[in-house]
Design a protein around this motif. Structure first.
Motif, PDB file in Angstrom:
ATOM      1  N   TRP A 149       2.780  10.137  -9.850  1.00 42.88           N
ATOM      2  CA  TRP A 149       2.049  10.393 -11.091  1.00 42.88           C
ATOM      3  C   TRP A 149       1.311  11.725 -11.006  1.00 42.88           C
ATOM      4  CZ3 TRP A 149       1.702   8.813 -15.920  1.00 42.88           C
ATOM      5  CH2 TRP A 149       0.593   9.188 -16.659  1.00 42.88           C
ATOM      6  N   SER A 150       0.671  11.988  -9.877  1.00 39.92           N
ATOM      7  CA  SER A 150      -0.134  13.205  -9.786  1.00 39.92           C
ATOM      8  C   SER A 150       0.728  14.452  -9.598  1.00 39.92           C
ATOM      9  CB  SER A 150      -1.140  13.088  -8.643  1.00 39.92           C
ATOM     10  OG  SER A 150      -0.465  12.976  -7.412  1.00 39.92           O
ATOM     11  N   ARG A 151       2.001  14.277  -9.192  1.00 41.54           N
ATOM     12  CA  ARG A 151       2.871  15.436  -8.993  1.00 41.54           C
ATOM     13  C   ARG A 151       3.337  16.053 -10.300  1.00 41.54           C
ATOM     14  NH1 ARG A 151       5.663  12.581  -4.694  1.00 41.54           N
ATOM     15  NH2 ARG A 151       7.125  11.916  -6.258  1.00 41.54           N
ATOM     16  N   LYS A 181       2.229   1.639  -3.534  1.00 46.85           N
ATOM     17  CA  LYS A 181       1.180   2.087  -4.445  1.00 46.85           C
ATOM     18  C   LYS A 181       0.855   3.561  -4.223  1.00 46.85           C
ATOM     19  CE  LYS A 181      -0.978  -2.432  -4.947  1.00 46.85           C
ATOM     20  NZ  LYS A 181      -2.154  -3.253  -4.595  1.00 46.85           N
ATOM     21  N   ASP A 182       0.786   3.972  -2.965  1.00 50.02           N
ATOM     22  CA  ASP A 182       0.549   5.391  -2.666  1.00 50.02           C
ATOM     23  C   ASP A 182       1.667   6.253  -3.237  1.00 50.02           C
ATOM     24  OD1 ASP A 182      -1.762   4.714  -1.347  1.00 50.02           O
ATOM     25  OD2 ASP A 182      -0.901   4.924   0.671  1.00 50.02           O
ATOM     26  N   HIS A 183       2.893   5.773  -3.108  1.00 50.35           N
ATOM     27  CA  HIS A 183       4.042   6.513  -3.646  1.00 50.35           C
ATOM     28  C   HIS A 183       3.931   6.659  -5.161  1.00 50.35           C
ATOM     29  CE1 HIS A 183       8.174   7.771  -4.373  1.00 50.35           C
ATOM     30  NE2 HIS A 183       8.246   6.815  -5.285  1.00 50.35           N
ATOM     31  N   LEU A 184       3.578   5.573  -5.845  1.00 49.80           N
ATOM     32  CA  LEU A 184       3.454   5.625  -7.301  1.00 49.80           C
ATOM     33  C   LEU A 184       2.335   6.557  -7.733  1.00 49.80           C
ATOM     34  CD1 LEU A 184       3.997   1.872  -8.160  1.00 49.80           C
ATOM     35  CD2 LEU A 184       5.568   3.761  -8.604  1.00 49.80           C
ATOM     36  N   GLN A 185       1.231   6.533  -7.026  1.00 51.08           N
ATOM     37  CA  GLN A 185       0.124   7.421  -7.372  1.00 51.08           C
ATOM     38  C   GLN A 185       0.495   8.874  -7.125  1.00 51.08           C
ATOM     39  OE1 GLN A 185      -3.140   5.909  -5.071  1.00 51.08           O
ATOM     40  NE2 GLN A 185      -3.730   4.440  -6.660  1.00 51.08           N
ATOM     41  N   SER A 186       1.180   9.156  -6.049  1.00 48.27           N
ATOM     42  CA  SER A 186       1.540  10.543  -5.773  1.00 48.27           C
ATOM     43  C   SER A 186       2.598  11.031  -6.754  1.00 48.27           C
ATOM     44  CB  SER A 186       2.038  10.702  -4.336  1.00 48.27           C
ATOM     45  OG  SER A 186       3.261  10.024  -4.151  1.00 48.27           O
ATOM     46  N   ASN A 199       0.825  -1.212   0.000  1.00 44.57           N
ATOM     47  CA  ASN A 199       0.000   0.000   0.000  1.00 44.57           C
ATOM     48  C   ASN A 199       0.858   1.260   0.000  1.00 44.57           C
ATOM     49  OD1 ASN A 199      -2.379  -1.453  -0.072  1.00 44.57           O
ATOM     50  ND2 ASN A 199      -2.661  -1.430   2.148  1.00 44.57           N
TER      51      ASN A 199
END
Length: 172
Positions: free
Chosen positions: A74-76, A67-72, A64
């Motif tokens: 991407w959104s950065r 995954k949170d790191h990858l999502q952040s 988790n």
């Protein structure tokens, strides 16, 4: 759970947590940071640790966090018009895009210069991205014939483009 018990848990599962993080983020320093974040989170929520399921619990926390790191990440990144919402490291350089467009134009011109029966087959399969089966249906030809004509058409295109010094490759 005491500090000593938690220290044993960390030393027992540190490599597993790092491996889970690294497998997802593919960056050693990020995986190290995520490993620390995983154990920090585990310490803060040690009251919800299910006895006998420490390995799975830590693995889930690590996954988790990654995954949170990858999502952040991407959104950065900032999206500019026309970049196709690609992250900065994955977007092709402008020169490559220009070469691809030039190559596509020269390939299209060479396809239009092909003789029958190769021109319509190559136009449908390479320019319009139809499958050989769809091209066979549209042209009223057997599928095997279209496969043969496509193969020979690609070879002719490759030879013509190599002679003319054209850009791009013919594939598919």
């Amino acid at each position: 759970m005491t500090k000593e018990q938690f220290s044993e848990l960390v030393s027992q599962y540190e490599r597993l947590v790092y491996t889970v993080c690294f497998q997802l983020v593919r960056d050693a320093s990020a995986a190290e940071d995520l490993t620390q974040e995983t154990f920090l989170s585990a310490w803060l929520h040690r009251g919800s640790l299910p006895q006998g399921y420490e390995r799975q619990w830590l693995g889930r926390i690590a996954a988790n966090k990654a995954k949170d790191h990858l999502q952040s990440a991407w959104s950065r990144h900032s999206v500019l018009p026309g970049d196709g919402a690609m992250p900065p490291g994955l977007a092709p350089p402008a020169e490559e895009i220009a070469l691809q467009k030039t190559g596509a134009a020269s390939i299209a011109a060479e396809i239009e210069a092909l003789k029958e029966p190769y021109r319509p087959v190559c136009r449908l399969c390479l320019l319009e991205e139809k499958s050989p089966e769809e091209a066979a249906l549209a042209l009223g030809r057997p599928v095997k014939t279209v496969h043969t004509q496509l193969s020979r058409g690609k070879r002719l295109l490759r030879e013509r483009l190599e002679r003319s010094g054209g850009y791009g490759t013919v594939s598919r």
